[in-house]
Design a protein around this motif. Structure first.
Motif, PDB file in Angstrom:
ATOM      1  N   ALA A  57     -18.040  -3.519  46.568  1.00  0.00           N
ATOM      2  CA  ALA A  57     -19.078  -3.869  45.594  1.00  0.00           C
ATOM      3  C   ALA A  57     -19.123  -2.831  44.473  1.00  0.00           C
ATOM      4  CB  ALA A  57     -20.443  -3.976  46.279  1.00  0.00           C
ATOM      5  N   ILE A  58     -19.141  -1.563  44.818  1.00  0.00           N
ATOM      6  CA  ILE A  58     -19.180  -0.492  43.819  1.00  0.00           C
ATOM      7  C   ILE A  58     -17.943  -0.551  42.928  1.00  0.00           C
ATOM      8  CG2 ILE A  58     -19.013   2.018  43.524  1.00  0.00           C
ATOM      9  CD1 ILE A  58     -20.862   2.205  46.056  1.00  0.00           C
ATOM     10  N   SER A  59     -16.788  -0.790  43.520  1.00  0.00           N
ATOM     11  CA  SER A  59     -15.541  -0.860  42.759  1.00  0.00           C
ATOM     12  C   SER A  59     -15.511  -2.043  41.797  1.00  0.00           C
ATOM     13  CB  SER A  59     -14.345  -0.943  43.706  1.00  0.00           C
ATOM     14  OG  SER A  59     -14.257   0.239  44.465  1.00  0.00           O
ATOM     15  N   LEU A  60     -16.305  -3.069  42.097  1.00  0.00           N
ATOM     16  CA  LEU A  60     -16.400  -4.237  41.219  1.00  0.00           C
ATOM     17  C   LEU A  60     -17.634  -4.163  40.310  1.00  0.00           C
ATOM     18  CD1 LEU A  60     -15.361  -6.983  43.795  1.00  0.00           C
ATOM     19  CD2 LEU A  60     -14.022  -6.188  41.826  1.00  0.00           C
ATOM     20  N   ASN A  61     -18.264  -2.982  40.275  1.00  0.00           N
ATOM     21  CA  ASN A  61     -19.445  -2.729  39.430  1.00  0.00           C
ATOM     22  C   ASN A  61     -20.604  -3.670  39.740  1.00  0.00           C
ATOM     23  OD1 ASN A  61     -18.219  -0.590  37.929  1.00  0.00           O
ATOM     24  ND2 ASN A  61     -17.074  -2.153  36.816  1.00  0.00           N
ATOM     25  N   LYS A  62     -20.837  -3.876  41.027  1.00  0.00           N
ATOM     26  CA  LYS A  62     -21.947  -4.710  41.480  1.00  0.00           C
ATOM     27  C   LYS A  62     -22.790  -3.913  42.465  1.00  0.00           C
ATOM     28  CE  LYS A  62     -20.978  -9.133  40.196  1.00  0.00           C
ATOM     29  NZ  LYS A  62     -21.928 -10.092  39.662  1.00  0.00           N
ATOM     30  N   THR A  63     -24.098  -4.174  42.460  1.00  0.00           N
ATOM     31  CA  THR A  63     -24.937  -3.645  43.531  1.00  0.00           C
ATOM     32  C   THR A  63     -24.740  -4.557  44.737  1.00  0.00           C
ATOM     33  OG1 THR A  63     -26.851  -4.997  42.962  1.00  0.00           O
ATOM     34  CG2 THR A  63     -26.665  -2.831  41.861  1.00  0.00           C
ATOM     35  N   LEU A  64     -25.117  -4.107  45.897  1.00  0.00           N
ATOM     36  CA  LEU A  64     -25.002  -4.968  47.082  1.00  0.00           C
ATOM     37  C   LEU A  64     -25.815  -6.250  46.936  1.00  0.00           C
ATOM     38  CD1 LEU A  64     -24.875  -2.407  50.027  1.00  0.00           C
ATOM     39  CD2 LEU A  64     -23.041  -3.871  49.194  1.00  0.00           C
ATOM     40  N   PRO A  65     -27.083  -6.188  46.451  1.00  0.00           N
ATOM     41  CA  PRO A  65     -27.813  -7.450  46.284  1.00  0.00           C
ATOM     42  C   PRO A  65     -27.123  -8.406  45.286  1.00  0.00           C
ATOM     43  CG  PRO A  65     -29.336  -5.620  46.274  1.00  0.00           C
ATOM     44  CD  PRO A  65     -27.952  -5.030  46.237  1.00  0.00           C
ATOM     45  N   GLU A  66     -26.610  -7.868  44.191  1.00  0.00           N
ATOM     46  CA  GLU A  66     -25.893  -8.712  43.219  1.00  0.00           C
ATOM     47  C   GLU A  66     -24.658  -9.332  43.869  1.00  0.00           C
ATOM     48  OE1 GLU A  66     -26.672  -6.382  38.993  1.00  0.00           O
ATOM     49  OE2 GLU A  66     -25.012  -5.744  40.264  1.00  0.00           O
ATOM     50  N   PHE A  67     -23.953  -8.504  44.621  1.00  0.00           N
ATOM     51  CA  PHE A  67     -22.729  -8.988  45.243  1.00  0.00           C
ATOM     52  C   PHE A  67     -23.014 -10.106  46.234  1.00  0.00           C
ATOM     53  CE2 PHE A  67     -19.113  -9.236  47.921  1.00  0.00           C
ATOM     54  CZ  PHE A  67     -18.066  -9.060  47.051  1.00  0.00           C
ATOM     55  N   PHE A  68     -24.043  -9.913  47.069  1.00  0.00           N
ATOM     56  CA  PHE A  68     -24.310 -10.913  48.091  1.00  0.00           C
ATOM     57  C   PHE A  68     -24.899 -12.207  47.525  1.00  0.00           C
ATOM     58  CE2 PHE A  68     -23.454  -7.582  51.165  1.00  0.00           C
ATOM     59  CZ  PHE A  68     -22.656  -8.295  52.026  1.00  0.00           C
ATOM     60  N   LYS A  69     -25.411 -12.183  46.316  1.00  0.00           N
ATOM     61  CA  LYS A  69     -25.802 -13.440  45.666  1.00  0.00           C
ATOM     62  C   LYS A  69     -24.579 -14.294  45.422  1.00  0.00           C
ATOM     63  CE  LYS A  69     -30.153 -12.246  43.576  1.00  0.00           C
ATOM     64  NZ  LYS A  69     -30.985 -12.299  42.406  1.00  0.00           N
ATOM     65  N   GLU A  70     -23.438 -13.651  45.177  1.00  0.00           N
ATOM     66  CA  GLU A  70     -22.173 -14.371  44.975  1.00  0.00           C
ATOM     67  C   GLU A  70     -21.662 -14.998  46.277  1.00  0.00           C
ATOM     68  OE1 GLU A  70     -20.410 -14.685  42.072  1.00  0.00           O
ATOM     69  OE2 GLU A  70     -21.685 -13.388  40.863  1.00  0.00           O
ATOM     70  N   VAL A  71     -22.041 -14.416  47.408  1.00  0.00           N
ATOM     71  CA  VAL A  71     -21.549 -14.868  48.711  1.00  0.00           C
ATOM     72  C   VAL A  71     -22.314 -16.103  49.196  1.00  0.00           C
ATOM     73  CG1 VAL A  71     -21.259 -14.215  51.137  1.00  0.00           C
ATOM     74  CG2 VAL A  71     -20.786 -12.539  49.330  1.00  0.00           C
ATOM     75  N   GLU A  72     -23.549 -16.252  48.765  1.00  0.00           N
ATOM     76  CA  GLU A  72     -24.393 -17.363  49.237  1.00  0.00           C
ATOM     77  C   GLU A  72     -23.751 -18.722  49.036  1.00  0.00           C
ATOM     78  OE1 GLU A  72     -28.813 -15.568  48.905  1.00  0.00           O
ATOM     79  OE2 GLU A  72     -28.069 -16.633  47.167  1.00  0.00           O
TER      80      GLU A  72
END
Length: 72
Positions: A57-72
């Motif tokens: 997530a950090i390497s893709l410049n996303k916070t964990l909450p932002e990243f997991f919104k993509e996973v939903e």
């Protein structure tokens, strides 16, 4: 049928990576992981640790909450 979490996570990684124009090799370098590990993640073949989830997530410049919104 809903996809499992590993498949959804892997697809999210791939989507974000491609949106940023980053190769698997470059993402692997940014994360300190091997390219084949990134490939396996994107294919839903790896069950990641929380530490590696955060590294990606950090390497893709996303916070964990932002990243997991993509996973939903």
């Amino acid at each position: 049928m809903q996809m499992d979490i590993l498949t959804r996570y892997g697809q999210a990684v791939r989507k974000i990576r491609l949106e940023r124009g980053i190769s698997q090799e470059e993402l692997a370098d940014r994360c300190g992981l091997h390219r084949t590990y990134i490939s396996d993640i994107e294919l839903g073949k790896r069950n990641l640790s929380l530490e590696n989830i955060e590294r990606i997530a950090i390497s893709l410049n996303k916070t964990l909450p932002e990243f997991f919104k993509e996973v939903e």
